[in-house]
Scaffold this active site. Structure first.
Site, PDB file in Angstrom:
ATOM      1  N   SER A 159       5.323  -6.942   3.338  1.00 30.15           N
ATOM      2  CA  SER A 159       5.886  -7.314   4.641  1.00 30.15           C
ATOM      3  C   SER A 159       6.668  -8.624   4.522  1.00 30.15           C
ATOM      4  O   SER A 159       6.382  -9.465   3.656  1.00 30.15           O
ATOM      5  CB  SER A 159       4.759  -7.471   5.657  1.00 30.15           C
ATOM      6  OG  SER A 159       3.876  -8.480   5.223  1.00 30.15           O
ATOM      7  N   CYS A 173       9.567   1.798   3.512  1.00 27.81           N
ATOM      8  CA  CYS A 173      10.454   0.676   3.868  1.00 27.81           C
ATOM      9  C   CYS A 173      11.877   1.161   4.051  1.00 27.81           C
ATOM     10  O   CYS A 173      12.716   0.434   4.568  1.00 27.81           O
ATOM     11  CB  CYS A 173      10.407  -0.396   2.799  1.00 27.81           C
ATOM     12  SG  CYS A 173      10.999   0.222   1.233  1.00 27.81           S
ATOM     13  N   LYS A 209      -1.290  -7.088  -9.243  1.00 30.02           N
ATOM     14  CA  LYS A 209      -2.260  -7.192  -8.145  1.00 30.02           C
ATOM     15  C   LYS A 209      -1.863  -6.114  -7.142  1.00 30.02           C
ATOM     16  O   LYS A 209      -0.991  -6.306  -6.298  1.00 30.02           O
ATOM     17  CB  LYS A 209      -2.169  -8.586  -7.510  1.00 30.02           C
ATOM     18  CG  LYS A 209      -3.405  -9.089  -6.803  1.00 30.02           C
ATOM     19  CD  LYS A 209      -3.854  -8.285  -5.614  1.00 30.02           C
ATOM     20  CE  LYS A 209      -3.018  -8.371  -4.401  1.00 30.02           C
ATOM     21  NZ  LYS A 209      -3.399  -7.384  -3.365  1.00 30.02           N
ATOM     22  N   GLU A 225       9.028  -3.991  13.302  1.00 32.83           N
ATOM     23  CA  GLU A 225       8.894  -2.860  12.372  1.00 32.83           C
ATOM     24  C   GLU A 225       7.625  -2.107  12.764  1.00 32.83           C
ATOM     25  O   GLU A 225       6.541  -2.696  12.788  1.00 32.83           O
ATOM     26  CB  GLU A 225       8.752  -3.379  10.933  1.00 32.83           C
ATOM     27  CG  GLU A 225       8.599  -2.252   9.926  1.00 32.83           C
ATOM     28  CD  GLU A 225       8.305  -2.741   8.503  1.00 32.83           C
ATOM     29  OE1 GLU A 225       7.396  -3.569   8.333  1.00 32.83           O
ATOM     30  OE2 GLU A 225       8.971  -2.257   7.568  1.00 32.83           O
ATOM     31  N   GLU A 266      -4.996  -3.717  -2.065  1.00 34.04           N
ATOM     32  CA  GLU A 266      -6.448  -3.492  -2.051  1.00 34.04           C
ATOM     33  C   GLU A 266      -6.809  -2.258  -1.233  1.00 34.04           C
ATOM     34  O   GLU A 266      -7.945  -1.825  -1.229  1.00 34.04           O
ATOM     35  CB  GLU A 266      -7.188  -4.736  -1.536  1.00 34.04           C
ATOM     36  CG  GLU A 266      -6.899  -5.141  -0.088  1.00 34.04           C
ATOM     37  CD  GLU A 266      -5.632  -6.000   0.086  1.00 34.04           C
ATOM     38  OE1 GLU A 266      -4.637  -5.744  -0.609  1.00 34.04           O
ATOM     39  OE2 GLU A 266      -5.657  -6.895   0.950  1.00 34.04           O
ATOM     40  N   ARG A 267      -5.794  -1.681  -0.527  1.00 34.78           N
ATOM     41  CA  ARG A 267      -6.106  -0.506   0.290  1.00 34.78           C
ATOM     42  C   ARG A 267      -6.090   0.789  -0.515  1.00 34.78           C
ATOM     43  O   ARG A 267      -6.771   1.738  -0.176  1.00 34.78           O
ATOM     44  CB  ARG A 267      -5.121  -0.417   1.456  1.00 34.78           C
ATOM     45  CG  ARG A 267      -5.504  -1.405   2.540  1.00 34.78           C
ATOM     46  CD  ARG A 267      -4.611  -1.272   3.724  1.00 34.78           C
ATOM     47  NE  ARG A 267      -3.616  -2.329   3.719  1.00 34.78           N
ATOM     48  CZ  ARG A 267      -2.612  -2.421   4.576  1.00 34.78           C
ATOM     49  NH1 ARG A 267      -2.468  -1.500   5.498  1.00 34.78           N
ATOM     50  NH2 ARG A 267      -1.763  -3.416   4.518  1.00 34.78           N
ATOM     51  N   PHE A 289       0.812  -1.222   0.000  1.00 30.63           N
ATOM     52  CA  PHE A 289       0.000   0.000   0.000  1.00 30.63           C
ATOM     53  C   PHE A 289       0.840   1.264   0.000  1.00 30.63           C
ATOM     54  O   PHE A 289       0.378   2.324  -0.405  1.00 30.63           O
ATOM     55  CB  PHE A 289      -0.935   0.018   1.234  1.00 30.63           C
ATOM     56  CG  PHE A 289      -0.248   0.473   2.501  1.00 30.63           C
ATOM     57  CD1 PHE A 289      -0.136   1.829   2.796  1.00 30.63           C
ATOM     58  CD2 PHE A 289       0.328  -0.431   3.387  1.00 30.63           C
ATOM     59  CE1 PHE A 289       0.521   2.260   3.951  1.00 30.63           C
ATOM     60  CE2 PHE A 289       0.985  -0.020   4.529  1.00 30.63           C
ATOM     61  CZ  PHE A 289       1.080   1.333   4.802  1.00 30.63           C
TER      62      PHE A 289
HETATM   63  P1  NAD Z   1       1.512  -6.623   3.082  1.00 27.26           P
HETATM   64  O1  NAD Z   1       2.552  -7.678   3.124  1.00 27.26           O
HETATM   65  O2  NAD Z   1       0.414  -6.676   4.066  1.00 27.26           O
HETATM   66  O3  NAD Z   1       0.786  -6.621   1.631  1.00 27.26           O
HETATM   67  C1  NAD Z   1       1.538  -6.580   0.442  1.00 27.26           C
HETATM   68  C2  NAD Z   1       0.734  -7.248  -0.668  1.00 27.26           C
HETATM   69  O4  NAD Z   1       0.542  -8.623  -0.323  1.00 27.26           O
HETATM   70  C3  NAD Z   1      -0.650  -6.652  -0.890  1.00 27.26           C
HETATM   71  O5  NAD Z   1      -0.893  -6.599  -2.270  1.00 27.26           O
HETATM   72  C4  NAD Z   1      -1.574  -7.631  -0.193  1.00 27.26           C
HETATM   73  O6  NAD Z   1      -2.847  -7.719  -0.785  1.00 27.26           O
HETATM   74  C5  NAD Z   1      -0.848  -8.951  -0.335  1.00 27.26           C
HETATM   75  N1  NAD Z   1      -1.088  -9.858   0.807  1.00 27.26           N
HETATM   76  C6  NAD Z   1      -1.327  -9.512   2.096  1.00 27.26           C
HETATM   77  N2  NAD Z   1      -1.476 -10.611   2.855  1.00 27.26           N
HETATM   78  C7  NAD Z   1      -1.319 -11.679   2.039  1.00 27.26           C
HETATM   79  C8  NAD Z   1      -1.337 -13.082   2.237  1.00 27.26           C
HETATM   80  N3  NAD Z   1      -1.549 -13.606   3.445  1.00 27.26           N
HETATM   81  N4  NAD Z   1      -1.137 -13.879   1.181  1.00 27.26           N
HETATM   82  C9  NAD Z   1      -0.907 -13.373  -0.037  1.00 27.26           C
HETATM   83  N5  NAD Z   1      -0.879 -12.041  -0.294  1.00 27.26           N
HETATM   84  C10 NAD Z   1      -1.065 -11.195   0.732  1.00 27.26           C
HETATM   85  O7  NAD Z   1       2.293  -5.213   3.135  1.00 27.26           O
HETATM   86  P2  NAD Z   1       1.688  -3.744   3.204  1.00 27.26           P
HETATM   87  O8  NAD Z   1       1.111  -3.526   4.562  1.00 27.26           O
HETATM   88  O9  NAD Z   1       0.838  -3.454   2.020  1.00 27.26           O
HETATM   89  O10 NAD Z   1       3.018  -2.884   3.042  1.00 27.26           O
HETATM   90  C11 NAD Z   1       3.856  -2.546   4.101  1.00 27.26           C
HETATM   91  C12 NAD Z   1       5.034  -3.498   4.219  1.00 27.26           C
HETATM   92  O11 NAD Z   1       5.743  -3.545   2.995  1.00 27.26           O
HETATM   93  C13 NAD Z   1       6.046  -3.064   5.253  1.00 27.26           C
HETATM   94  O12 NAD Z   1       6.487  -4.205   5.959  1.00 27.26           O
HETATM   95  C14 NAD Z   1       7.176  -2.480   4.439  1.00 27.26           C
HETATM   96  O13 NAD Z   1       8.454  -2.518   5.050  1.00 27.26           O
HETATM   97  C15 NAD Z   1       7.137  -3.341   3.237  1.00 27.26           C
HETATM   98  N6  NAD Z   1       7.732  -2.686   2.078  1.00 27.26           N
HETATM   99  C16 NAD Z   1       8.938  -3.155   1.648  1.00 27.26           C
HETATM  100  C17 NAD Z   1       9.561  -2.546   0.575  1.00 27.26           C
HETATM  101  C18 NAD Z   1      10.883  -3.032   0.078  1.00 27.26           C
HETATM  102  O14 NAD Z   1      11.274  -2.615  -0.988  1.00 27.26           O
HETATM  103  N7  NAD Z   1      11.571  -3.900   0.789  1.00 27.26           N
HETATM  104  C19 NAD Z   1       8.946  -1.463  -0.066  1.00 27.26           C
HETATM  105  C20 NAD Z   1       7.708  -1.027   0.405  1.00 27.26           C
HETATM  106  C21 NAD Z   1       7.105  -1.660   1.474  1.00 27.26           C
END
Ligand code: NAD
Length: 496
Positions: free
Chosen positions: A225, A280, A172, A381, A175-176, A148
């Site tokens: 994450s 991140c 994909k 985090e 969704e937020r 998101f």
């Molecule tokens: P998230 O992991 O909750 O969601 C990321 C994506 O995965 C979304 O599209 C979501 O729909 C999908 N998803 C969520 N749960 C899932 C599951 N159980 N199975 C399959 N798909 C699933 O992350 P977020 O809250 O959207 O983003 C924040 C996180 O992303 C933080 O931890 C941040 O550090 C990390 N991030 C990392 C980078 C990097 O480059 N390393 C960059 C941006 C964000």
């Protein structure tokens, strides 16, 4: 209420029996609904991608580059509108959203050089009358799952390079805040990409699982994450998929006693509280070395108290709300745990109330001193506007904290001493290191990626790493007529 649909083959399509809520975090209200897809929608998207791919894989790299040039211009021309879409659903300030779009446009600019990036190698006469050459060829249909916090920048790390390499792509988005991600694809088509080259399927785990399980999807790019990144990596591997999965972070900034404290303080508060800490590459831990802690605190405290918290559409806001009620409650819970575990909450702007935005998910910036490495606020985090100061006796102790942390996305050091900076750059087991730079996000012709639990899989995002990720290498060894009709050979061929 608006319904955000899937975007397949150039059309808005409904599909899937469930819907999700999309909020404006500044007012804490649902502003639209998003269709959450299922296996049937994924299958439709893949059928569309397959058709487009039949022709797309034969387009010349020069033709793809010309589309990228158009796309870059269109993104620039529409930047204000796209930034508004990002901010409305995410909460970050418009200027911050524009900055993140600009970092995504850099990748499109890099993709403009695709004819050069796809060049292979050639060796003449590797054996008598035999030449060897290599070429990079597309994988097929690739998928991207994005978080998101950067709804335009991170999709732009992925699909421009994947398609420039000759692949089709299914996105994909989170969704937020999916609207701006979908808008990117509409503009890509306006730039000349054929409808269906990039399809968008909205959804959650159900769609992600369906993409990974589908035999036509050849590679998965994920950013989010670590918990989900690890799941995606393992599941994709079990389906024999190529996968790159970038995860969470806990980025440290070492402030050495010889650092320019004024410069370090400005850098620190921007890196800790910009985008409400939802980056991140945000700095969430300042490691104050030796006697730098008191000077640092004296300098940053008034600055933190002056940070203007407000809605995205107030031009004077420095930072907006956090993304959701869940995030709001989780972050406040972590702050409470920090207090309970004995850290000193020396700037506490948790209970900020903004007139007209009483239901928004605003958390003002908070500063903890005397944070220890066994506390929850250090171990987890936070992904919110909370900065922890850890005091370390000397450089070695500070470096050890960085090394022992399970995450390895980014880190930085502020010092005037070249030897210390050089040692830190070499010894930190972290993917991206800044020297007097707080957020060392590499430019598009390098690559982005952490170490340790911040990445799963062997490839970083963008740069040449992405070109390798989105292509197969094929190596051809050829010999022409002379000797070719010399009859069958039954011994192991050698190139003599
Ligand atoms: P998230 O992991 O909750 O969601 C990321 C994506 O995965 C979304 O599209 C979501 O729909 C999908 N998803 C969520 N749960 C899932 C599951 N159980 N199975 C399959 N798909 C699933 O992350 P977020 O809250 O959207 O983003 C924040 C996180 O992303 C933080 O931890 C941040 O550090 C990390 N991030 C990392 C980078 C990097 O480059 N390393 C960059 C941006 C964000």
């Amino acid at each position: 209420m608006d319904l955000i649909k899937h975007y397949i083959n150039g059309e808005d399509i409904e599909g899937g029996s469930r819907q999700g809520d999309v909020y404006n975090p500044a007012i804490g209200e649902v502003i639209s609904k998003v269709t959450l897809g299922d296996l049937e929608v994924v299958n439709n998207a893949i059928e569309s991608s397959k058709k487009v791919l039949e022709k797309w894989r034969y387009t010349t790299p020069a033709k793809r580059a010309s589309i990228m040039f158009n796309y870059k211009k269109l993104l620039e021309d529409n930047s204000a509108r796209i930034a508004e879409m990002v901010s409305k659903e995410h909460g970050k300030t418009i200027e911050d959203a524009k900055g993140s779009l600009q970092r995504g446009i850099e990748v499109v600019e890099y993709a403009c050089g695709i004819p050069n990036l796809l060049k292979g190698e050639y060796s003449n006469q590797v054996g008598s009358g035999i030449d060897t050459f290599s070429m990079k060829q597309e994988l097929g249909i690739c998928a991207g799952i994005t978080p998101f916090n950067f709804p335009v920048m991170i999709p732009l790390w992925m699909f421009p390079l994947a398609t420039a390499c000759g692949n089709a792509f299914i996105l994909k988005p989170s969704e937020r805040d999916p609207s701006s991600s979908i808008e990117l694809v509409r503009l890509f088509e306006e730039a000349g990409a054929p409808p269906g080259l990039v399809n968008v399927v909205n959804g959650d785990k159900e769609v992600v699982d369906a993409l990974i399980e589908h035999r036509e999807i050849k590679a998965i790019s994920f950013v989010g994450s670590s918990k989900v990144a690890s799941y995606i990596y393992q599941k994709s591997a079990s389906y024999n998929k190529r996968v790159q999965a970038l995860g969470s972070a806990k980025n440290h900034m070492l402030v050495m006693p010889d650092a320019d404290i004024e410069q370090a303080s400005d850098a620190l508060i921007g890196a800790a509280f910009g985008s409400a800490g939802e980056r991140c590459m945000a700095i969430s831990v300042a490691v104050a070395i030796g006697d730098s802690a008191d000077k640092l605190i004296e300098n940053i405290t008034p600055k933190i108290n002056n940070i203007k918290v407000g809605p995205y559409n107030d031009e004077t806001s420095d930072m907006g709300p956090v993304v959701s009620k869940d995030a709001y409650e989780r972050i406040n819970g972590l702050i409470d745990s920090g207090v309970e575990e004995g850290a000193n909450l020396i700037v506490d702007r948790r209970n900020i109330k903004l007139q007209g935005y009483e239901n928004g998910y605003f958390i003002g910036p908070c500063l903890f001193d005397n944070v220890k490495d066994n506390m929850k606020i250090y171990r987890e985090e936070i992904f919110g506007p909370v900065l922890s100061i850890v005091r370390a006796k000397n450089y070695e102790e500070g470096l050890q904290l960085v090394k022992d942390n399970p995450y390895g996305n980014g880190c930085s050091i502020f010092t005037r001493d070249g030897d210390t900076a050089r040692n830190f750059s070499s010894e930190a087991n972290i993917g991206m290191v800044g020297v007097n730079i707080p957020i060392p996000v590499p430019v598009a012709y390098f690559s982005f990626g952490g170490w340790k639990n911040s990445i799963f899989g062997g490839h970083n995002a963008y740069g040449m790493e992405a070109i390798r990720f989105y292509t197969h290498t094929k190596t051809i060894t050829s010999k022409w007529p002379e000797g070719i009709r010399s009859g069958a050979q039954f011994t192991m061929p050698t190139l003599g």
